[in-house]
Design an enzyme around this catalytic site. Structure first.
Site, PDB file in Angstrom:
ATOM      1  N   CYS A 118       0.863  -1.220  -0.178  1.00  0.00           N
ATOM      2  CA  CYS A 118      -0.090   0.154   0.183  1.00  0.00           C
ATOM      3  C   CYS A 118       0.881   0.990   0.575  1.00  0.00           C
ATOM      4  O   CYS A 118       0.172   1.668  -0.810  1.00  0.00           O
ATOM      5  CB  CYS A 118      -0.820   0.314   1.455  1.00  0.00           C
ATOM      6  SG  CYS A 118      -2.133  -1.185   1.314  1.00  0.00           S
ATOM      7  N   HIS A 260      -2.980   7.356   4.047  1.00  0.00           N
ATOM      8  CA  HIS A 260      -3.548   5.763   3.217  1.00  0.00           C
ATOM      9  C   HIS A 260      -5.589   5.668   3.812  1.00  0.00           C
ATOM     10  O   HIS A 260      -5.558   5.354   5.022  1.00  0.00           O
ATOM     11  CB  HIS A 260      -3.134   5.060   3.483  1.00  0.00           C
ATOM     12  CG  HIS A 260      -3.548   3.643   2.886  1.00  0.00           C
ATOM     13  ND1 HIS A 260      -3.725   3.728   1.875  1.00  0.00           N
ATOM     14  CD2 HIS A 260      -2.912   2.631   3.342  1.00  0.00           C
ATOM     15  CE1 HIS A 260      -4.034   1.890   1.503  1.00  0.00           C
ATOM     16  NE2 HIS A 260      -3.740   1.649   2.392  1.00  0.00           N
ATOM     17  N   ASN A 290     -10.487   0.055   0.793  1.00  0.00           N
ATOM     18  CA  ASN A 290      -9.130   0.646   0.782  1.00  0.00           C
ATOM     19  C   ASN A 290      -8.631   0.074  -0.437  1.00  0.00           C
ATOM     20  O   ASN A 290      -8.455  -1.585  -0.991  1.00  0.00           O
ATOM     21  CB  ASN A 290      -8.118  -0.739   2.003  1.00  0.00           C
ATOM     22  CG  ASN A 290      -6.864  -0.124   1.814  1.00  0.00           C
ATOM     23  OD1 ASN A 290      -6.271   0.081   0.995  1.00  0.00           O
ATOM     24  ND2 ASN A 290      -5.886  -0.895   2.990  1.00  0.00           N
TER      25      ASN A 290
HETATM   26  N1  COA Z   1     -18.496  -8.553   9.821  1.00  0.00           N
HETATM   27  C1  COA Z   1     -18.795  -9.079  11.159  1.00  0.00           C
HETATM   28  N2  COA Z   1     -17.963  -9.250  12.493  1.00  0.00           N
HETATM   29  C2  COA Z   1     -17.105  -9.655  11.714  1.00  0.00           C
HETATM   30  C3  COA Z   1     -15.715  -9.406  11.277  1.00  0.00           C
HETATM   31  C4  COA Z   1     -16.994  -9.002   9.777  1.00  0.00           C
HETATM   32  N3  COA Z   1     -16.708  -8.941   8.365  1.00  0.00           N
HETATM   33  N4  COA Z   1     -14.719  -9.570  11.220  1.00  0.00           N
HETATM   34  C5  COA Z   1     -14.314  -9.572  11.967  1.00  0.00           C
HETATM   35  N5  COA Z   1     -15.639 -10.392  12.601  1.00  0.00           N
HETATM   36  C6  COA Z   1     -15.300  -9.932  13.888  1.00  0.00           C
HETATM   37  C7  COA Z   1     -14.633 -10.831  14.875  1.00  0.00           C
HETATM   38  O1  COA Z   1     -15.111 -12.141  14.563  1.00  0.00           O
HETATM   39  C8  COA Z   1     -14.656 -10.880  16.469  1.00  0.00           C
HETATM   40  O2  COA Z   1     -15.709 -11.766  16.666  1.00  0.00           O
HETATM   41  P1  COA Z   1     -15.694 -12.170  18.295  1.00  0.00           P
HETATM   42  O3  COA Z   1     -15.513 -11.445  19.180  1.00  0.00           O
HETATM   43  O4  COA Z   1     -16.649 -12.972  17.803  1.00  0.00           O
HETATM   44  O5  COA Z   1     -14.541 -13.445  17.912  1.00  0.00           O
HETATM   45  C9  COA Z   1     -14.956  -9.429  16.527  1.00  0.00           C
HETATM   46  O6  COA Z   1     -15.644  -9.316  14.938  1.00  0.00           O
HETATM   47  C10 COA Z   1     -13.735  -8.256  16.698  1.00  0.00           C
HETATM   48  O7  COA Z   1     -13.463  -8.653  15.400  1.00  0.00           O
HETATM   49  P2  COA Z   1     -12.003  -7.831  15.771  1.00  0.00           P
HETATM   50  O8  COA Z   1     -10.392  -8.186  14.494  1.00  0.00           O
HETATM   51  O9  COA Z   1     -11.104  -7.381  17.210  1.00  0.00           O
HETATM   52  O10 COA Z   1     -11.895  -6.215  15.247  1.00  0.00           O
HETATM   53  P3  COA Z   1     -11.500  -4.818  14.446  1.00  0.00           P
HETATM   54  O11 COA Z   1     -12.204  -3.824  15.844  1.00  0.00           O
HETATM   55  O12 COA Z   1     -10.616  -5.406  15.321  1.00  0.00           O
HETATM   56  O13 COA Z   1     -11.211  -4.730  13.701  1.00  0.00           O
HETATM   57  C11 COA Z   1     -10.303  -4.881  11.977  1.00  0.00           C
HETATM   58  C12 COA Z   1     -11.241  -5.723  12.510  1.00  0.00           C
HETATM   59  C13 COA Z   1      -9.994  -6.118  10.330  1.00  0.00           C
HETATM   60  C14 COA Z   1     -11.221  -3.481  10.435  1.00  0.00           C
HETATM   61  C15 COA Z   1      -9.498  -3.896  11.817  1.00  0.00           C
HETATM   62  O14 COA Z   1      -8.799  -4.691  12.817  1.00  0.00           O
HETATM   63  C16 COA Z   1      -8.788  -3.186  10.778  1.00  0.00           C
HETATM   64  O15 COA Z   1      -9.325  -2.332  10.192  1.00  0.00           O
HETATM   65  N6  COA Z   1      -7.733  -3.772  11.222  1.00  0.00           N
HETATM   66  C17 COA Z   1      -6.597  -2.760   9.991  1.00  0.00           C
HETATM   67  C18 COA Z   1      -6.025  -3.602   8.948  1.00  0.00           C
HETATM   68  C19 COA Z   1      -6.119  -3.073   8.146  1.00  0.00           C
HETATM   69  O16 COA Z   1      -5.765  -2.065   7.584  1.00  0.00           O
HETATM   70  N7  COA Z   1      -5.318  -3.577   7.025  1.00  0.00           N
HETATM   71  C20 COA Z   1      -4.949  -2.826   5.290  1.00  0.00           C
HETATM   72  C21 COA Z   1      -3.536  -2.712   5.759  1.00  0.00           C
HETATM   73  S1  COA Z   1      -2.813  -1.379   4.032  1.00  0.00           S
END
Ligand code: COA
Length: 333
Positions: A118, A260, A290
């Protein structure tokens, strides 16, 4: 030696017509619109259609044509193509070479692909700046074009909701004596201790795509979202502050922050660290999700075309991605 200042002479972008909403995704995986909006700010994303030629080079052709036109140049004025793609059209020939042909460039200009995930497009800015400053090249086409739909596992709710396809491009050239445009400062880093948090291990030389790889479902991107989130906020905020300081400016001097577009919560958290009001932040993650290295140049191009960003404005660009690579640039448009 005479030193030139670099200006962004023209920008262009392209996103596919096909819109995939959060509701569409919820038909396939266990997710819902409210969860995605709350956690990411994303409402929809664009997905390319190969039958319309919307591969990285195909999307880049349209974005680059717009950028070259905006710079009041013709294709043979371009004397170097720098092309960022996380997944190129194919391994050989390189995508920049394919783009040269698609644009109808006949001057045999250099054509190079880079991959810093990215961060790729932002990584290319200081490189292009150095080559323009020293007079090595006059007009460099800098492209970020990404088709994440090709390696996004549409059955993995942890990753697939986050990404979309698109392309952004800019022509970098010499500022004339009476223009203020310049790139003030930049920083490029990589923290490889975190490289396993965001990967696409199959499809390269070390792990070819085999029946075994497909049977194990290893051909997709994997991500440790929370680790990436934490590193992104810390690194982007630190880098942004550093380049503004190195430019001898303060945050109040910044007219537009173009981060970004990975997640609205990341963008807000970074903005809050240095009190940059949200109305000075360019955001399109809600519409495109993204788009990896295309995200900053798409946001830049849209803001210029909407008349938000004007000549003379101070811009702060910051990014992060797999590697974990990160970069920031402070410039006068
Ligand atoms: N829909 C519904 N529930 C979802 C889900 C979805 N698409 N994806 C994950 N969950 C659930 C998980 O299973 C978890 O459930 P649990 O508590 O029963 O285990 C719960 O939601 C929370 O998941 P978590 O991973 O803690 O959520 P989060 O607040 O960290 O959000 C992201 C997840 C991926 C959105 C976040 O971590 C993020 O944006 N990270 C950066 C990723 C990024 O930018 N990547 C590219 C880099 S260039």
């Amino acid at each position: 030696m005479k030193i030139f200042n670099t200006k962004i002479a023209g920008t262009g972008s392209f996103v596919p017509d096909r819109v995939v909403t959060n509701h569409d995704l919820s038909q396939r995986i266990d997710t819902n619109h409210n969860w995605i909006v709350e956690r990411t700010g994303i409402h929809e994303r664009r997905i390319s259609d190969l039958s319309k030629g919307e591969c990285p080079s195909g999307m880049a052709k349209i974005a680059a044509q717009k950028a070259i036109e905006a710079a009041n140049l013709t294709v043979n004025d371009i004397d170097l193509i720098l092309f960022s793609a996380t997944l190129p059209d194919q391994s050989m020939p390189n995508t920049a070479a394919v783009l040269q042909e698609k644009l109808g460039i006949t001057n045999h200009c250099g054509a190079l692909d880079v991959n810093a995930a990215c961060s790729g497009w932002v990584y290319l800015l200081p490189m292009a700046d150095a080559m323009i400053k020293t007079g090595l090249y006059k007009h460099i086409l800098v492209v970020g074009s990404e088709m994440l739909s090709a390696f996004n596992n549409w059955d993995d709710r942890n990753t697939c909701i986050l990404f979309g396809d698109g392309c952004g491009a800019a022509v970098l050239g010499r500022a004339s004596e009476n223009e203020d445009s310049k790139i003030f400062s930049s920083i490029l880093t990589c923290d490889s201790t975190k490289k396993d948090h965001l990967t696409l291990m199959a499809g390269g030389a070390c792990k070819r795509i085999t029946h075994e790889v497909l049977n194990n479902n290893e051909q997709w991107m994997t991500m440790n979202g929370q680790e990436v989130f934490k590193a992104a906020v810390k690194t982007m905020a630190g880098h942004a502050e550093k380049v503004v300081k190195d430019a001898n400016l303060s945050m109040e001097d910044i007219d537009w922050f173009i981060p970004h577009q990975a997640n609205l919560r990341i963008i807000e958290a970074v903005g809050n660290r240095f009190n940059i009001p949200i109305n000075k932040v360019i955001v399109n993650v809600d519409r495109y999700a993204n788009t990896s290295s295309a995200s900053v140049p798409i946001a830049l191009d849209e803001a210029i075309r909407e008349g938000k960003i004007k000549r003379g404005d101070h811009l702060l660009l910051a990014t992060f991605g797999a590697g974990l690579t990160a970069g920031a640039v402070c410039l006068q448009y």
